[in-house]
Write a protein that holds these residues in place. Structure first.
Motif, PDB file in Angstrom:
ATOM      1  N   ALA A 595      20.779  42.501-137.652  1.00 45.64           N
ATOM      2  CA  ALA A 595      20.669  43.542-138.671  1.00 45.64           C
ATOM      3  C   ALA A 595      21.193  44.844-138.104  1.00 45.64           C
ATOM      4  O   ALA A 595      20.913  45.182-136.946  1.00 45.64           O
ATOM      5  CB  ALA A 595      19.220  43.708-139.129  1.00 45.64           C
ATOM      6  N   TYR A 647      12.170  38.325-134.991  1.00 44.39           N
ATOM      7  CA  TYR A 647      13.011  39.103-135.891  1.00 44.39           C
ATOM      8  C   TYR A 647      14.459  39.081-135.416  1.00 44.39           C
ATOM      9  O   TYR A 647      14.747  38.819-134.242  1.00 44.39           O
ATOM     10  CB  TYR A 647      12.510  40.550-135.961  1.00 44.39           C
ATOM     11  CG  TYR A 647      11.215  40.693-136.712  1.00 44.39           C
ATOM     12  CD1 TYR A 647      11.185  40.559-138.101  1.00 44.39           C
ATOM     13  CD2 TYR A 647      10.017  40.955-136.051  1.00 44.39           C
ATOM     14  CE1 TYR A 647       9.996  40.684-138.796  1.00 44.39           C
ATOM     15  CE2 TYR A 647       8.822  41.082-136.741  1.00 44.39           C
ATOM     16  CZ  TYR A 647       8.810  40.934-138.112  1.00 44.39           C
ATOM     17  OH  TYR A 647       7.631  41.050-138.810  1.00 44.39           O
ATOM     18  N   THR A 650      18.508  43.692-133.734  1.00 46.48           N
ATOM     19  CA  THR A 650      18.601  44.850-134.623  1.00 46.48           C
ATOM     20  C   THR A 650      19.228  46.036-133.912  1.00 46.48           C
ATOM     21  O   THR A 650      18.829  46.382-132.797  1.00 46.48           O
ATOM     22  CB  THR A 650      17.199  45.240-135.139  1.00 46.48           C
ATOM     23  OG1 THR A 650      16.595  44.102-135.774  1.00 46.48           O
ATOM     24  CG2 THR A 650      17.301  46.369-136.152  1.00 46.48           C
ATOM     25  N   THR A 683      16.368  44.791-129.583  1.00 48.40           N
ATOM     26  CA  THR A 683      16.269  45.899-130.535  1.00 48.40           C
ATOM     27  C   THR A 683      16.937  47.098-129.884  1.00 48.40           C
ATOM     28  O   THR A 683      16.486  47.572-128.835  1.00 48.40           O
ATOM     29  CB  THR A 683      14.805  46.239-130.864  1.00 48.40           C
ATOM     30  OG1 THR A 683      14.190  45.113-131.491  1.00 48.40           O
ATOM     31  CG2 THR A 683      14.733  47.438-131.798  1.00 48.40           C
TER      32      THR A 683
END
Length: 730
Positions: A595, A647, A650, A683
């Motif tokens: 993302a 997740y 990112t 991240t």
């Protein structure tokens, strides 16, 4: 500093995906209508706190080191520079005045900042008027050092002068200077605390002796008064700009009940109009609007009269003599073109010139001597051009099928009309339309360039069924050599807010991505304006979940049709699109491998503290009422991060000078995601100290940023040319 860099290098040398030390956490518990909400990283909202600054600096260093290790991370940047050199130069901000004088910004392919030019007519000789490198701001620092960029030009009605707005380092607050065209001299006064580009612009007086602009009393984005109580100021040439003549504001016009968070602006369409229109701007398309006779205005009579209210659903208003033209959303989700009279206005039951189309949405119009030219769009990606004349509508055949059309005219006294056509794989072309012969004459201001490397690009415009059966427009861009085997990397983009449509443009970056084997998909989700007002309302406030559920449905379609697979998909969004992307990855983390979220709205419960937080409430919900709280909590990506979830990788990008979406939203999201997620995916947080919301960034900065974004996406999606050495050893 040396210790911090050594620490990061040591971590990187051992584990490419390792994270830096977790952010300091000082939790705060808030109570909203009986609900207790714990905010673990409230302390990070204070960006001047030494611990917060230290953690951000570590993240920046870590992110730079990670991105620097991706091979070909400058491929896109170099390719864009190559294409720009081939193009030669770029033109923007074109203004054509009644005497046919052209004013515009031009940037050569080897230049970072655009300059102001003019010419007499299309065939006239080009003349350089102003180079922003020569600007000396009110703070006495030079533009060369501080990277001032022209973000708006406004020529006077007669073309004798130009108001030039300049901003620095991505900031939207600007300074305005006045240039005399004849001898290129600059007036001594410098207007500060202005923000003309995002509200009502700079509007000149009929006699060209001065203009209106929007003044910000407080420009410190950390202040709770930032962007509050703004004023329309009348500046007369030669006056001291610090002695401001407030003519339309909450303070000057208390009888109008202008809210502190709204932005007043004065509109002027023609120099011989008898009236000024005053508009109170917020996040919505429909606004409370007032009118005043110019004679009364200059006699300091504060007798503004209400012209229309929000519930009249008036949009895109234009004044022509005693007639008012507008698009109406009243009982017409796709809008209709209407007319009423200044002397006896009736906005709910006006004269309807062109009724609502079933499958096309009105987008724009211009008034000319020969009639009203207007554009419509289907699904936000199929544009049409019409002429309304003598009670009849005529569909005008375009030079080629276009995804987007922009109109430009000299004014209601002239026949001149120009259109700019563009599409995802079609470079923008500018034409003059000759009504008499029903033909288009090519009048490009930039060279027509051949791009043989993009000849095999395919563009599909389809619709996808969402979870509730709604048809969602989806644009798909790829190279025709692509195999439908589920192995292609896909970057899916979306916005879906404020009723804004993401219209087709010649997206060189998307085409470069496609030529490397990637798929570019654009999901036109609810919350945007692609399918009219209802499309906007169905992705707003309590219905906002439709936006990310639409994106999820589009993604699932691409997987089911064997274009790609979950470990080959990255999502990309900006600003209000941060809600879309943040909630997509927190609701369906299994669906995405990566993302990218730029200047994202990620902590909507605290969005009221943004510079435009008061107007955001109209779009997303008011934290001070129960339903608003429910809406904001549901769309708050930060509060939907759960522990021990894998997740997607990112990349969060923000700018310290952002006055629209506070940079701490990205900082807090990065901190919580790093602390809560499983350690498999990185991240990364990149906070630029000399950028803002991105809208004012020079092109070269955008290219540099996009180069890292595409490299990050290809790295995570497994493209072999973008894999760091550490990965290949695993």
């Amino acid at each position: 500093m040396k210790f911090r860099i050594f620490l990061v290098i040591s971590i990187l040398s051992n584990f490419l995906y390792s994270q830096t030390p977790l952010a300091p956490s000082i939790p705060v518990t808030d109570s909203y209508f009986g609900a207790k909400i714990v905010d673990e990283y409230r302390n990070l909202e204070n960006l001047t706190d030494p611990d917060t600054k230290r953690w951000i600096n570590i993240q920046n260093d870590y992110t730079d080191l990670i991105l620097d290790k991706i091979p070909r991370n400058n491929y896109y940047l170099n390719k864009r520079l190559e294409l720009e050199k081939r193009q030669g130069y770029f033109i923007s901000e074109l203004k054509i005045i009644e005497n046919n004088k052209y004013f515009y910004l031009k940037r050569n392919g080897d230049e970072k900042i655009a300059k102001l030019y003019c010419r007499n007519g299309y065939d006239g000789k080009e003349e350089l008027l102003y180079d922003p490198i020569n600007f000396i701001s009110s703070s006495k620092s030079s533009g060369k050092d501080n990277e001032f960029k022209i973000n708006l030009i406004s020529p006077s009605w007669d073309g004798s002068r130009v108001a030039i707005s300049l901003s620095e380092k991505g900031k939207e607050i600007s300074e305005i200077i006045i240039l005399e065209v004849k001898d290129r001299t600059i007036h001594p006064e410098i207007i500060t605390h202005a923000n003309p580009s995002s509200i009502a612009g700079v509007k000149w007086l009929d006699d060209n002796s001065g203009f209106f602009y929007v003044y910000y009393p407080v420009i410190d984005p950390k202040s709770q008064l930032f962007a509050k109580n703004t004023q329309v100021v009348l500046h007369k040439l030669g006056e001291d700009p610090n002695h401001r003549r407030d003519v339309f504001s909450k303070k000057n016009n208390s009888e109008l009940n202008i809210a502190a968070e709204k932005y007043p602006g004065i509109l002027a369409f023609n120099p011989d109009d008898q009236y000024y229109i005053g508009m109170v701007v917020d996040a919505e398309d429909y606004r409370d609007t007032f009118i005043i006779n110019k004679d009364d205005f200059f006699k300091n009579k504060k007798n503004w009269k209400s012209l229309y209210k929000k519930d009249d659903k008036v949009f895109y208003v234009r004044l022509a003599g005693n007639d008012i033209y507008f698009l109406s959303g009243y009982n017409s989700s796709n809008f209709k073109l209407c007319k009423t009279s200044v002397r006896n206005p009736n906005f709910k039951n006006p004269e309807v010139l062109v009724p609502e189309y079933k499958d096309e949405v009105f987008k724009s119009y211009v008034i000319t001597k020969d009639g009203i030219y207007y554009t419509t769009t289907k699904n936000g990606v199929e544009a049409k051009l019409y002429l309304y004349r003598k009670g009849q509508q005529k569909l005008i055949k375009l030079p080629y099928v276009s995804g987007n059309i922009n109109l430009q005219a000299k004014g209601q006294k002239f026949s001149d009309i120009w259109i700019n056509c563009s599409g995802w794989a079609n470079d923008e072309q500018r034409y003059k339309y000759e009504l008499k012969d029903d033909k288009f004459i090519l009048e490009n201001l930039v060279p027509i360039i051949d791009y043989p490397e993009f000849k095999d690009i395919v563009v599909e415009e389809i619709t996808v069924k969402s979870y509730d059966g709604e048809d969602i427009p989806l644009s798909i861009i790829y190279n025709k050599t692509l195999k439908r085997d589920g192995k292609s990397p896909m970057l899916i983009y979306g916005y879906g807010a404020y009723g804004e449509s993401y219209r087709p443009f010649f997206a060189r970056s998307y085409l470069i991505w496609a030529n490397q084997g990637g798929i570019m998909a654009i999901a036109h989700v609810r919350g945007g304006g692609e399918k009219g007002e209802k499309w906007h309302l169905d992705g707003r406030k309590i219905k906002k979940p439709n936006s990310w559920k639409d994106l999820i449905s589009c993604t699932e379609y691409m997987i089911n049709q064997k274009y790609t697979s979950p470990d080959k998909i990255a999502v990309w969004g900006q600003s209000g699109g941060g809600i879309l992307m943040g909630r997509a990855i927190t609701e369906r983390p299994d669906l995405f491998k990566a993302a990218i979220i730029e200047v994202g709205s990620l902590n909507t419960l605290r969005g009221k503290l943004n510079g435009i937080g008061g107007t955001d409430a109209d779009e997303f919900g008011n934290i001070d009422d129960p339903e608003g709280f429910k809406s904001l909590l549901e769309m708050d990506s930060y509060h939907h991060i759960k522990k021990n979830v894998e997740y997607p990788a990112t990349l969060l990008i923000t700018g310290m000078n952002d006055t629209r979406v506070a940079p701490w939203q990205s900082v807090k999201f990065a901190a919580k995601l790093s602390a809560y997620k499983k350690p498999n995916n990185p991240t990364l947080l990149k906070v630029s100290m000399d950028s803002g919301h991105g809208v004012e960034d020079p092109a070269y900065k955008i290219h540099e940023r996009n180069s890292l974004i595409y490299a990050f996406a290809f790295w995570q999606l497994g493209h072999p040319d973008y894999q760091p050495v550490e990965d290949t050893k695993k």
